[in-house]
Design a protein around this motif. Sequence first.
Motif, PDB file in Angstrom:
ATOM      1  N   MET A 123       0.832  -1.205   0.000  1.00  0.00           N
ATOM      2  CA  MET A 123       0.000   0.000   0.000  1.00  0.00           C
ATOM      3  C   MET A 123       0.861   1.249   0.000  1.00  0.00           C
ATOM      4  SD  MET A 123      -2.867  -0.989   2.834  1.00  0.00           S
ATOM      5  CE  MET A 123      -3.470   0.694   3.118  1.00  0.00           C
ATOM      6  N   PHE A 124       1.901   1.213   0.817  1.00  0.00           N
ATOM      7  CA  PHE A 124       2.790   2.361   0.925  1.00  0.00           C
ATOM      8  C   PHE A 124       3.393   2.692  -0.449  1.00  0.00           C
ATOM      9  CE2 PHE A 124       6.629   4.684   1.936  1.00  0.00           C
ATOM     10  CZ  PHE A 124       6.321   5.403   3.076  1.00  0.00           C
ATOM     11  N   ASP A 125       3.911   1.654  -1.103  1.00  0.00           N
ATOM     12  CA  ASP A 125       4.521   1.869  -2.422  1.00  0.00           C
ATOM     13  C   ASP A 125       3.496   2.343  -3.442  1.00  0.00           C
ATOM     14  OD1 ASP A 125       6.805   1.082  -1.240  1.00  0.00           O
ATOM     15  OD2 ASP A 125       6.885  -0.909  -2.154  1.00  0.00           O
ATOM     16  N   ASN A 126       2.318   1.844  -3.287  1.00  0.00           N
ATOM     17  CA  ASN A 126       1.234   2.250  -4.173  1.00  0.00           C
ATOM     18  C   ASN A 126       0.936   3.755  -4.014  1.00  0.00           C
ATOM     19  OD1 ASN A 126      -0.953   2.114  -5.904  1.00  0.00           O
ATOM     20  ND2 ASN A 126      -2.361   1.429  -4.289  1.00  0.00           N
ATOM     21  N   TYR A 127       0.914   4.201  -2.773  1.00  0.00           N
ATOM     22  CA  TYR A 127       0.729   5.638  -2.520  1.00  0.00           C
ATOM     23  C   TYR A 127       1.864   6.438  -3.149  1.00  0.00           C
ATOM     24  CZ  TYR A 127      -3.139   5.266   0.847  1.00  0.00           C
ATOM     25  OH  TYR A 127      -4.353   5.079   1.434  1.00  0.00           O
ATOM     26  N   VAL A 128       3.078   5.967  -2.957  1.00  0.00           N
ATOM     27  CA  VAL A 128       4.234   6.689  -3.488  1.00  0.00           C
ATOM     28  C   VAL A 128       4.135   6.789  -5.014  1.00  0.00           C
ATOM     29  CG1 VAL A 128       6.741   6.609  -3.806  1.00  0.00           C
ATOM     30  CG2 VAL A 128       5.739   6.105  -1.558  1.00  0.00           C
ATOM     31  N   GLU A 129       3.753   5.701  -5.615  1.00  0.00           N
ATOM     32  CA  GLU A 129       3.637   5.680  -7.066  1.00  0.00           C
ATOM     33  C   GLU A 129       2.616   6.713  -7.541  1.00  0.00           C
ATOM     34  OE1 GLU A 129       2.245   2.365 -10.145  1.00  0.00           O
ATOM     35  OE2 GLU A 129       3.463   1.579  -8.481  1.00  0.00           O
ATOM     36  N   LYS A 130       1.504   6.780  -6.824  1.00  0.00           N
ATOM     37  CA  LYS A 130       0.467   7.755  -7.183  1.00  0.00           C
ATOM     38  C   LYS A 130       0.969   9.182  -7.028  1.00  0.00           C
ATOM     39  CE  LYS A 130      -3.843   5.471  -6.096  1.00  0.00           C
ATOM     40  NZ  LYS A 130      -5.074   6.273  -6.096  1.00  0.00           N
ATOM     41  N   MET A 131       1.720   9.405  -5.971  1.00  0.00           N
ATOM     42  CA  MET A 131       2.210  10.763  -5.739  1.00  0.00           C
ATOM     43  C   MET A 131       3.200  11.167  -6.824  1.00  0.00           C
ATOM     44  SD  MET A 131       0.645  12.208  -3.453  1.00  0.00           S
ATOM     45  CE  MET A 131      -0.667  11.365  -4.278  1.00  0.00           C
ATOM     46  N   ARG A 132       4.009  10.194  -7.228  1.00  0.00           N
ATOM     47  CA  ARG A 132       4.965  10.498  -8.303  1.00  0.00           C
ATOM     48  C   ARG A 132       4.250  10.792  -9.621  1.00  0.00           C
ATOM     49  NH1 ARG A 132       9.861   6.219  -7.046  1.00  0.00           N
ATOM     50  NH2 ARG A 132      10.677   7.382  -5.260  1.00  0.00           N
ATOM     51  N   SER A 187      12.601   2.891  12.023  1.00  0.00           N
ATOM     52  CA  SER A 187      11.550   2.497  11.064  1.00  0.00           C
ATOM     53  C   SER A 187      11.154   3.683  10.186  1.00  0.00           C
ATOM     54  CB  SER A 187      10.340   1.865  11.770  1.00  0.00           C
ATOM     55  OG  SER A 187       9.868   2.694  12.769  1.00  0.00           O
ATOM     56  N   LEU A 188      11.262   4.887  10.718  1.00  0.00           N
ATOM     57  CA  LEU A 188      11.007   6.050   9.864  1.00  0.00           C
ATOM     58  C   LEU A 188      12.041   6.117   8.742  1.00  0.00           C
ATOM     59  CD1 LEU A 188       9.255   8.784   9.715  1.00  0.00           C
ATOM     60  CD2 LEU A 188      11.354   9.850  10.506  1.00  0.00           C
ATOM     61  N   GLN A 189      13.304   5.934   9.107  1.00  0.00           N
ATOM     62  CA  GLN A 189      14.363   5.970   8.093  1.00  0.00           C
ATOM     63  C   GLN A 189      14.137   4.895   7.032  1.00  0.00           C
ATOM     64  OE1 GLN A 189      16.538   8.081   7.340  1.00  0.00           O
ATOM     65  NE2 GLN A 189      17.403   9.139   9.114  1.00  0.00           N
ATOM     66  N   LYS A 190      13.707   3.719   7.486  1.00  0.00           N
ATOM     67  CA  LYS A 190      13.484   2.617   6.560  1.00  0.00           C
ATOM     68  C   LYS A 190      12.312   2.954   5.617  1.00  0.00           C
ATOM     69  CE  LYS A 190      13.100  -2.215   7.102  1.00  0.00           C
ATOM     70  NZ  LYS A 190      12.811  -3.305   8.045  1.00  0.00           N
ATOM     71  N   LEU A 191      11.286   3.527   6.206  1.00  0.00           N
ATOM     72  CA  LEU A 191      10.110   3.881   5.412  1.00  0.00           C
ATOM     73  C   LEU A 191      10.440   4.941   4.363  1.00  0.00           C
ATOM     74  CD1 LEU A 191       6.995   4.151   7.752  1.00  0.00           C
ATOM     75  CD2 LEU A 191       7.256   2.685   5.739  1.00  0.00           C
ATOM     76  N   ARG A 192      11.115   5.981   4.794  1.00  0.00           N
ATOM     77  CA  ARG A 192      11.334   7.099   3.863  1.00  0.00           C
ATOM     78  C   ARG A 192      12.255   6.651   2.732  1.00  0.00           C
ATOM     79  NH1 ARG A 192      16.700   8.520   2.818  1.00  0.00           N
ATOM     80  NH2 ARG A 192      17.875   8.485   4.759  1.00  0.00           N
ATOM     81  N   GLN A 193      13.078   5.616   2.985  1.00  0.00           N
ATOM     82  CA  GLN A 193      13.933   5.117   1.904  1.00  0.00           C
ATOM     83  C   GLN A 193      13.122   4.476   0.785  1.00  0.00           C
ATOM     84  OE1 GLN A 193      16.842   2.720   3.948  1.00  0.00           O
ATOM     85  NE2 GLN A 193      17.855   4.560   4.746  1.00  0.00           N
ATOM     86  N   ARG A 194      11.872   4.190   1.073  1.00  0.00           N
ATOM     87  CA  ARG A 194      11.017   3.646   0.018  1.00  0.00           C
ATOM     88  C   ARG A 194      10.645   4.725  -1.002  1.00  0.00           C
ATOM     89  NH1 ARG A 194       9.601  -1.469   1.898  1.00  0.00           N
ATOM     90  NH2 ARG A 194       8.390  -1.860   0.017  1.00  0.00           N
ATOM     91  N   PHE A 195      10.864   5.986  -0.676  1.00  0.00           N
ATOM     92  CA  PHE A 195      10.525   7.031  -1.675  1.00  0.00           C
ATOM     93  C   PHE A 195      11.622   8.048  -1.943  1.00  0.00           C
ATOM     94  CE2 PHE A 195       8.388   8.731   2.255  1.00  0.00           C
ATOM     95  CZ  PHE A 195       9.072   9.915   2.381  1.00  0.00           C
ATOM     96  N   THR A 196      12.684   8.092  -1.143  1.00  0.00           N
ATOM     97  CA  THR A 196      13.619   9.217  -1.294  1.00  0.00           C
ATOM     98  C   THR A 196      14.651   9.058  -2.409  1.00  0.00           C
ATOM     99  OG1 THR A 196      14.852   8.332   0.589  1.00  0.00           O
ATOM    100  CG2 THR A 196      13.450  10.256   1.003  1.00  0.00           C
ATOM    101  N   ASP A 197      14.555   7.995  -3.203  1.00  0.00           N
ATOM    102  CA  ASP A 197      15.587   7.866  -4.241  1.00  0.00           C
ATOM    103  C   ASP A 197      15.521   8.958  -5.307  1.00  0.00           C
ATOM    104  OD1 ASP A 197      13.295   6.055  -4.408  1.00  0.00           O
ATOM    105  OD2 ASP A 197      13.948   5.771  -6.479  1.00  0.00           O
ATOM    106  N   ASP A 198      14.402   9.617  -5.463  1.00  0.00           N
ATOM    107  CA  ASP A 198      14.406  10.765  -6.383  1.00  0.00           C
ATOM    108  C   ASP A 198      14.367  12.099  -5.621  1.00  0.00           C
ATOM    109  OD1 ASP A 198      11.789  10.603  -5.527  1.00  0.00           O
ATOM    110  OD2 ASP A 198      10.897  10.871  -7.509  1.00  0.00           O
ATOM    111  N   TRP A 199      14.818  12.066  -4.371  1.00  0.00           N
ATOM    112  CA  TRP A 199      14.886  13.294  -3.574  1.00  0.00           C
ATOM    113  C   TRP A 199      16.316  13.811  -3.520  1.00  0.00           C
ATOM    114  CZ3 TRP A 199      11.188  14.991   0.597  1.00  0.00           C
ATOM    115  CH2 TRP A 199       9.905  14.493   0.370  1.00  0.00           C
TER     116      TRP A 199
END
Lengths: 472, 472
Positions: A123-132, A187-199
């Motif tokens: 779900m998390f990745d799905n949200y990220v994909e939508k935001m991108r 766990s926050l650091q782990k989570l944010r790594q799921r989206f920060t590769d284009d940050w």
Amino acid sequence: MSQAHTEFKLMEEEQLSVELIEAQYALKNTKGEKNAKSLLILVSGIELAGKGESVKQLREWVDPRYLRVKADAPHPFNPKQTLWQPYARFIPAEGQIMVMFGNWYSDLLSTAMHVSKKIDDTMFDNYVEKMRAYEEDLKNNHVDVIKIWFDLSWKSLQKRLDDMEPSEVHWHKLHGLDWRNKKQYDSLQKLRQRFTDDWIMIDCEDETIRDQQFAQHILRALEHCPVHPTSSGITWQAAEIPEVLLNPVSESVNEDDYKAELKKLTKKVADALRLDNRNVSIVFEGMDAAGKGGAIKRIVKKLDPREYEIYTISAPEAFEISRPYLWRFWTKILPEEKINIFDRSWYGRVLVERVEGLISPLEWQRSYDEINRFEKDLNDHQTVVIKFWLAISKDEQELRFKARQETAHKRFKITDEDWRNRSRWDDYLVAAADMLQRTSTEYAPWHIIPSNDKNAARLEILRTILKQLKAE
Amino acid sequence: MSQAHTEFKLMEEEQLSVELIEAQYALKNTKGEKNAKSLLILVSGIELAGKGESVKQLREWVDPRYLRVKADAPHPFNPKQTLWQPYARFIPAEGQIMVMFGNWYSDLLSTAMHVSKKIDDTMFDNYVEKMRAYEEDLKNNHVDVIKIWFDLSWKSLQKRLDDMEPSEVHWHKLHGLDWRNKKQYDSLQKLRQRFTDDWIMIDCEDETIRDQQFAQHILRALEHCPVHPTSSGITWQAAEIPEVLLNPVSESVNEDDYKAELKKLTKKVADALRLDNRNVSIVFEGMDAAGKGGAIKRIVKKLDPREYEIYTISAPEAFEISRPYLWRFWTKILPEEKINIFDRSWYGRVLVERVEGLISPLEWQRSYDEINRFEKDLNDHQTVVIKFWLAISKDEQELRFKARQETAHKRFKITDEDWRNRSRWDDYLVAAADMLQRTSTEYAPWHIIPSNDKNAARLEILRTILKQLKAE
């Protein structure tokens, strides 16, 4: 976008400031021009890393009149709200710069960190994909987006917590997590790594470097000249024009049956709309005089005006034109509005704007996907989108135009523009066919209603609403 | 406005429709003209009287593109929210018509009817008086207001309740009171009589008469030509220019003392702003280069940008110009925004707009009272308004202009406009003196800060904030 740590050099403050201000003015001057853009800066990061300090420092280097800062505490997820909805009205207009801390990513993080509303990785990745995808749509519509993460090691964070003033502790507690909890930090650091590769990552151990990196990245983004290509380079495959658009006839109903059926259906539709837990957006498109207004009147027949909102959409105003074309709809469809009815809609993009040549081929060709994503987001967040194309024949339109001209209180409905549009009938047919093919989706299908017979069309529309509300 | 029952005659529907549409178009064409106006229609009344039906019927007679309907369930009182705040963003722009059912009166009624938040008669009347003053300000700023009460006898109400469909019962219960309770009905009628003497009353026993009366009253209001006088006829009594404006000197502080004191005060101010339960709006006015930006920087020194918002106010945009001049501030100061800082503000009305002759004498002369009412409303609803006039001498301004021109990253702060304003120094002094005298109130006093010495001024500003926050 990759990082540029190796290139980083401190600049003379004065020089940095002058260049930032010049870049701001250059941006400001793109408003309404071919190279128009605005800049949206999403800022997130570890608490106490110094996001706030960097933003304040930036404000001192730039001309603060042309930099807006929007800073919110996270919005808890609302199942009826898309991730971008709380922020849509702050999307900058051409020529503007907006720093948003507090944004869709911080909402996602803060929701994911609360165990009570578990969001799993998929779900998390799905949200990220939508935001991108949303950000991509922004970029294609002249809003450049950069994302900046302020990072801080566990050790430094603990040291800063030790050194904090009591009143600051109070404030940071209100807005953050428990930053003394190593497990949460990890766990926050782990989570944010799921989206920060284009940050853009900013290491915040050193304050001067932090503030300069932040400002220099913004300077680079300001100086980046967007290219707005006008052609996709591909050959457009036009859709075939559906038979019903050419010959929009249906079995007619006799007046008595119509009245009885209408009475029954208007009541049923009112009940169905009321009792549905979801929000509903009903969209009407069709040639002039196709019967949109009359159909809407029947839908709301048994409703109280406090239960719905009708939007009659015509050309956008100046402040709307300088933003993405969907912006005026992003800001109209709100979680708290139960029933919205659109007499014309965002489809103007691929109808009038395309036919009148107000936008480039690439722009209208790209719009189908953008619109589909928009409607998918709505659908995923409990807004049913029901779309009607009211099909009439060219002859029927002429009859109706003439009838209107002969009726004093209907004459205002006929203007020169209507006759001009009529002269472009075939172009509109072609555009409608493409639209119907490319934006009829499982979650938001088009309903083509043969409307040469008004009464039959109205009944069909009411039945279709009932069907779509139950079907889903 | 008195009732005109005796004059009332049914019109031919067609005729009524044509006249309404013509009046709409005439209104639309006043936009930006000398006789500009918009029309705001407040609708309230007894449940089931048929407000909704009348609005729907109206929509069919007029051109619906130019009639907006805003219909809300009552907003429960929020102690930090003025009565007009939930509706401010829907105030129509010149040329527009807005029907608001759901408005400040329905909020007042619904709050008063709930025993848990008892509003006694004096408070109630006080609210009504404030709303009338607000409406008067709207009218003086081109928004014509009419108020229409849909009345229904107890007996007819009960009959309509008996005849109601079950699904409608459900909906009406959500939004209304217990309309089966005679005592509630009577007390509602009694309460509304405390304000309806300047309302148009519509008797709703007969549906046709009801719809026609409603539409005809709107027609008459549309046809009413507002006169915007430009002179009050009175001789303006200019205020004396305070000595401190002419000679804005203060004891200077040495650099070491300044730094130590600044550190202490910025922290104290941050704490005070944070811990205060009220919202705070801080307003800065003063000649160009008086030090507004520098002072603001010190106020927010120890705050995080998520805790405040800074508004840098310059000329209004087109969509703002077509509304009352306070509108853009009505929509910025919101209950959820804790700390707002204005670098220039609504006082532009009686400074630049007056000096540059952008408005008539009557307009600026009337603005002092309008502004005072605005600030009183804020103050009554837990927003502290702290106002600073930073006073510098003309010589000091010249020194600062020149210094700015010599510093690359400050050069942008100096434009031709600044030099032009400087040439009107004396006119601005006169305007400032009038403003300081007429808008320095107990609830929102002006603080004149001698600012030739920047450091002394900054410390004084911080101390003054502490003082006003504690004093109240």
